[in-house]
Design an enzyme around this catalytic site. Structure first.
Site, PDB file in Angstrom:
ATOM      1  N   ARG A 221       1.009  -1.062  -0.058  1.00 42.13           N
ATOM      2  CA  ARG A 221      -0.061  -0.024   0.110  1.00 42.13           C
ATOM      3  C   ARG A 221       0.924   1.231  -0.014  1.00 42.13           C
ATOM      4  O   ARG A 221       1.474   1.598   1.045  1.00 42.13           O
ATOM      5  CB  ARG A 221      -0.804  -0.026   1.206  1.00 42.13           C
ATOM      6  CG  ARG A 221      -2.080   0.707   1.272  1.00 42.13           C
ATOM      7  CD  ARG A 221      -2.618   1.005   2.452  1.00 42.13           C
ATOM      8  NE  ARG A 221      -1.775   2.141   3.429  1.00 42.13           N
ATOM      9  CZ  ARG A 221      -1.674   1.852   4.589  1.00 42.13           C
ATOM     10  NH1 ARG A 221      -2.471   1.065   5.280  1.00 42.13           N
ATOM     11  NH2 ARG A 221      -0.981   2.978   5.091  1.00 42.13           N
ATOM     12  N   HIS A 225      -3.747   4.811   4.529  1.00 40.55           N
ATOM     13  CA  HIS A 225      -4.661   3.842   4.613  1.00 40.55           C
ATOM     14  C   HIS A 225      -5.969   4.733   3.926  1.00 40.55           C
ATOM     15  O   HIS A 225      -6.804   4.056   3.214  1.00 40.55           O
ATOM     16  CB  HIS A 225      -4.960   3.689   6.171  1.00 40.55           C
ATOM     17  CG  HIS A 225      -6.375   3.164   6.134  1.00 40.55           C
ATOM     18  ND1 HIS A 225      -6.883   1.881   5.790  1.00 40.55           N
ATOM     19  CD2 HIS A 225      -7.450   3.638   7.069  1.00 40.55           C
ATOM     20  CE1 HIS A 225      -7.968   1.714   6.232  1.00 40.55           C
ATOM     21  NE2 HIS A 225      -8.486   2.931   7.039  1.00 40.55           N
ATOM     22  N   TYR A 234       4.241   6.181  11.479  1.00 39.42           N
ATOM     23  CA  TYR A 234       4.371   5.026  11.345  1.00 39.42           C
ATOM     24  C   TYR A 234       5.486   4.303  10.189  1.00 39.42           C
ATOM     25  O   TYR A 234       5.971   3.422  10.560  1.00 39.42           O
ATOM     26  CB  TYR A 234       3.332   3.896  11.632  1.00 39.42           C
ATOM     27  CG  TYR A 234       2.295   4.058  10.572  1.00 39.42           C
ATOM     28  CD1 TYR A 234       2.435   3.439   9.037  1.00 39.42           C
ATOM     29  CD2 TYR A 234       1.127   4.799  10.464  1.00 39.42           C
ATOM     30  CE1 TYR A 234       1.612   3.553   8.234  1.00 39.42           C
ATOM     31  CE2 TYR A 234       0.025   4.952   9.631  1.00 39.42           C
ATOM     32  CZ  TYR A 234       0.292   4.199   8.181  1.00 39.42           C
ATOM     33  OH  TYR A 234      -0.611   4.454   7.449  1.00 39.42           O
TER      34      TYR A 234
END
Lengths: 322, 350
Positions: A221, A225, A234
Site C-alpha cells: 500500500r 490507509h 508509522y
C-alpha cells in the site's frame, strides 16, 4: 491499469479540493486489483469487495460514478446496482463480506449448476482482515461445503499502521489455507500477468466443483490507509521506497515494451484516455446530488412498518414543511 | 426489484390435508410449519448446528432432512457468525434462508453479521438485495439450562433498524406466525419460548386469526375491564394464569399478547389500555432499557389522558441471567405480577 491509477490519484486531489469527504487509495495495488477483476466472468460470477477495490470495480465494468458515490458520502455501499454489475455493495466492515461469498457460492451448488459451469464467488480481504474470526469461519465453511469461492487476499503490508509481521502469525495468509485443506497460491501481486494467471487458475479450480481456492497477492500500500491517515507517524519515506518495490505500472510498461506488444504511442494514448475518463467521472461525481431524504425510510425494509411511516411523515412535515 | 419473492408451490407435496383443529405441542407445531414452508416454497433452506440428522437439540427440525433432502435441510459447522454470514450470501443468491442459532446466547457471536449485514443489506443495496432471512432463536429462560441458554434479546434486536422481531406464545401462534414470518421479504428474528416447546395446545391449522385481525396484530388473549397485562412469548401463559387468580378477587384483567415486538401494534395497545385505563408490562429480560420501557412509552403517548396510574413494569432484574436454582427468583412469577397489579390498582394521584 492506467485509468485506475489516474482515477485513484485524482480521487485524492478531489478530496483535497473538497469534492469528496474521504477516499481509501489503492496506490500500488493496481496489478492485484485489475488483474484479478479481469478474470471475472460477469455473466455468472459474483464479487464481494471491501472498501478499497476501485480497480476491481473498474476492471469489471462497473459504473464508476455510481461506484465513487460512496466516497462522496452519497450512499453507503455505492449507487451501482449490485445484481447487474455482479459486484456486492462496498463493504466497510473489515472481513464482513467474506462469509457472504461463501453463502452465495454454496447457493450455486444448491442451484444444481453442473460442475464446470458453476458461478464462482470471489471475495477480497487483506492482511489485516485475516485476523478476523469471520475469515477463519469462512475458510472452514467453504472447505467443508466445497463451495466455489476464490479468497483473494491482497497482502499490502499494512493494516492502517500495523505491519504484516505484527498482524499475521505464521508468516503468511496463504499458509493458513493448508489448515483448511484449501489450495493456495502466494504470488507476486505487483505482476499483473501473474495475477491474471493465478486468478484464472483459481476460478477454474472452483468452477470445476473442486471447492475453494486462495490467492495471496503480495503487494504494497504505497499511499495512506485513507485520506485521513498520516503514514509519516508509522513509516519513513526511506522505508516506503525500500519496501514498496518497483511500481506495478512501470513493471508492466517495461514488459509490454520489451515484448513489443506496445510502444510509447500506446502509453500516451492510454494516459490521454485515462485523463479524459477521469474528467468525465469528476463531472459525474460533481453533479451527484444528495439522495432524497425519503430514501432513508423507504429502503430500510421491503415491507415498511407503521412506526417507520409515522417517522417519515414527521420528517416530511418538520424538515420539508410539506 | 426483489429477488426475494417466493414462488409458491402447489398443494402440500405429500398431500397432507391442512384443516381442522389439532392438539400439538409448540415443538410439533413449528415442525409442521417448517415442513409446510419447505414444501410450499422451493427457495427456502433450513440449516444450523445439528438441524439436519439430529433434528435440532429441541427436535424442531426433526425429520425434515429425511423428507426434504440434505440440500434443503443441513448441518453447518459450529460457528454462529458463519451461519448468519452465509445466510446473507444465500439470500443474495435468491434463496430464503431459515437459519437457527441453537440458543439465544449464541446469537452474540453472530451479532456483527445480524446487525451490520443482515439488517442493513436491503438498505445498503437500495432494495436490490433483500434479506428474506427468518432467524429462529430458541429464547428466554425457564428450563434450568447452562449459562447463555436463557437470555431474552428482544430489546437488542428491536433496537436495530432493519430487523423485525416476533415471538409466539402458544402452539397455534407458533404455527401461524412462523408460516407468516418465513414468507416475508425482510429479516425476521423468530424468538421461540423454549420453556413452552412441550406444552400442547389447540392449533387451528386453517384459521390463523380466529375472530379477525391480521398476522401482524397484537392479540387479546383474555378480555378484561380493570387492567391490561402486556406480554409476549413465555410470559403470556403466566399472565393468563395471573388473570385467572386475579379474577377470584374480582379483578378483571385483560391479557394482550403483543406477538410482534417490532413493529409493535400500537393501535391494539392503545385500544386495550383506553378501555382498562391501567397497564402492567411483563417480560423476562432485565428492566433497564428493556422493551417494557418502549411499551410503557407507547401507552403513555396514546393514553395519557385516560390512564389511572403510571404503567408498571414487572421484569427480570439487571443481573446476568442466573443459574437454574435462582431462575424462579428472576423470572417474573405470579406473586410479583399480582403485586404489580395491586400497585397499579391502588395508585392515587397527588
Amino acid at each position: 491499469m492506467a485509468a485506475v491509477r489516474h482515477l485513484d490519484t485524482s480521487a485524492i486531489a478531489w478530496q483535497r479540493q473538497g469534492l469528496i469527504p474521504g477516499y481509501a487509495p489503492e496506490l500500488g495495488q493496481e496489478a492485484a486489483q485489475v488483474g484479478s477483476g479481469y478474470a471475472v466472468d460477469t455473466t455468472r460470477d459474483f464479487v464481494f469487495p471491501t472498501y478499497r477495490e476501485m480497480g476491481v470495480a473498474r476492471a469489471m465494468g462497473v459504473d464508476m460514478v455510481a461506484y465513487m458515490s460512496t466516497h462522496k458520502a452519497t450512499w453507503h455501499g455505492g449507487l451501482y446496482n449490485p445484481l447487474e454489475s455482479r459486484l456486492a455493495p462496498i463493504q466497510a466492515v473489515v472481513g464482513g463480506s467474506v462469509l457472504h461469498a461463501v453463502g452465495w457460492a454454496h447457493g450455486q451448488t444448491l442451484a444444481g449448476n453442473a460442475d464446470g459451469r458453476l458461478g464462482v464467488a470471489m471475495t477480497y480481504f487483506g492482511d489485516g482482515a485475516s485476523s478476523q474470526g469471520d475469515i477463519h469461519e469462512a475458510m472452514n465453511f467453504a472447505a467443508v461445503m466445497k463451495a466455489p469461492v476464490v479468497f483473494f487476499v491482497q497482502n499490502n503490508g499494512w493494516a492502517i499502521s500495523v505491519p504484516t509481521e505484527h498482524q499475521v502469525a505464521g508468516g503468511s495468509v496463504a499458509a493458513r489455507a493448508a489448515g483448511y485443506g484449501i489450495p493456495a497460491q502466494r504470488i507476486d501481486g505487483n505482476d499483473v500477468v501473474a495475477v491474471v494467471e493465478a486468478t484464472r487458475h483459481a476460478f477454474a479450480h472452483a468452477r470445476a466443483g473442486n471447492g475453494p481456492a486462495l490467492i495471496e497477492a503480495m503487494t504494497y500500500r504505497r499511499g495512506p490507509h485513507s485520506t485521513s491517515d498520516d503514514p509519516g507517524r508509522y513509516r519513513s519515506l526511506n522505508e516506503e521506497r525500500d519496501d514498496a518495490g518497483e511500481d506495478p505500472l512501470e513493471r508492466f510498461r517495461k514488459r509490454l515494451l520489451a515484448d513489443g506488444v506496445a510502444d510509447e504511442a500506446f502509453f500516451a494514448e492510454a494516459l490521454a484516455a485515462a485523463k479524459a475518463e477521469e474528467e468525465l467521472l469528476r463531472a459525474g461525481v460533481q453533479e451527484l446530488g444528495s439522495r432524497p431524504g425519503n430514501e432513508m425510510f423507504d429502503l430500510v425494509f421491503q415491507e415498511t412498518t407503521p412506526a417507520l411511516q409515522a417517522q417519515a411523515a414527521n420528517w416530511r412535515e418538520e424538515s420539508e414543511h410539506v | 426489484m426483489s429477488n426475494a419473492t417466493l414462488e409458491s408451490g402447489a398443494d402440500m407435496a405429500d398431500g397432507t390435508a391442512r384443516h381442522g383443529v389439532e392438539q400439538l405441542s409448540m415443538q410439533q407445531a413449528l415442525n409442521r410449519a417448517l415442513d409446510e414452508v419447505l414444501a410450499e416454497h422451493p427457495k427456502t433452506l433450513v440449516f444450523g448446528e445439528d438441524c439436519g440428522r439430529l433434528g435440532g437439540v429441541f427436535r424442531v427440525t426433526d425429520g425434515l432432512q429425511a423428507k426434504h433432502g440434505s440440500g434443503r435441510v443441513f448441518d453447518t459447522p459450529l460457528a454462529e457468525s458463519g451461519i448468519l454470514g452465509m445466510s446473507v450470501g444465500l439470500a443474495m443468491a435468491g434463496f430464503h434462508p431459515i437459519p437457527e442459532v441453537q440458543f439465544d446466547g449464541f446469537a452474540y457471536p453472530a451479532i456483527n453479521q445480524i446487525v451490520c449485514q443482515i439488517a442493513r443489506m436491503n438498505y445498503r443495496s437500495r432494495g436490490t438485495l433483500p434479506m428474506p432471512i427468518t432467524l429462529r432463536v430458541p429464547s428466554f429462560g425457564g428450563i434450568r439450562a447452562p449459562e447463555h441458554h436463557g437470555e431474552s434479546l428482544e430489546a437488542l434486536f428491536a433496537h436495530v433498524p432493519g430487523l423485525k422481531v416476533v415471538s409466539p406464545s402458544n402452539p397455534h401462534e407458533a404455527y401461524h406466525l412462523f408460516k407468516y414470518a418465513a414468507t416475508r421479504p425482510d429479516p425476521v428474528i423468530f424468538m421461540e419460548p423454549k420453556s413452552r416447546y412441550w406444552q400442547k395446545g389447540e392449533v387451528d391449522l386453517a384459521n390463523a386469526e380466529a375472530g379477525g385481525g391480521s398476522p401482524t396484530d397484537a392479540k387479546v388473549m383474555r378480555e378484561g375491564r380493570h387492567l391490561t397485562l402486556v406480554a409476549w412469548g413465555a410470559m403470556v401463559a403466566r399472565c393468563l394464569q395471573v388473570a385467572g387468580l386475579a379474577a377470584e378477587d374480582g379483578i378483571d384483567v385483560e391479557v394482550l399478547d403483543l406477538r410482534w415486538l417490532k413493529p409493535i401494534d400500537e393501535a391494539a395497545l392503545a385500544a386495550s389500555v383506553r378501555k382498562t385505563r391501567r397497564a402492567v408490562v411483563v417480560h423476562e429480560a432485565p428492566l433497564t432499557s428493556g422493551l417494557g420501557a418502549e411499551v410503557a412509552q407507547l401507552i403513555t403517548q396514546a393514553c395519557f389522558d385516560t390512564l389511572k396510574a403510571p404503567v408498571e413494569r414487572i421484569t427480570g432484574f439487571d443481573v446476568p441471567y442466573p443459574s437454574g436454582d435462582l431462575e424462579d427468583e428472576y423470572i417474573p412469577n405470579v406473586d410479583r405480577i399480582l403485586f404489580g397489579i395491586q400497585r397499579v390498582l391502588e395508585y392515587r394521584r397527588g
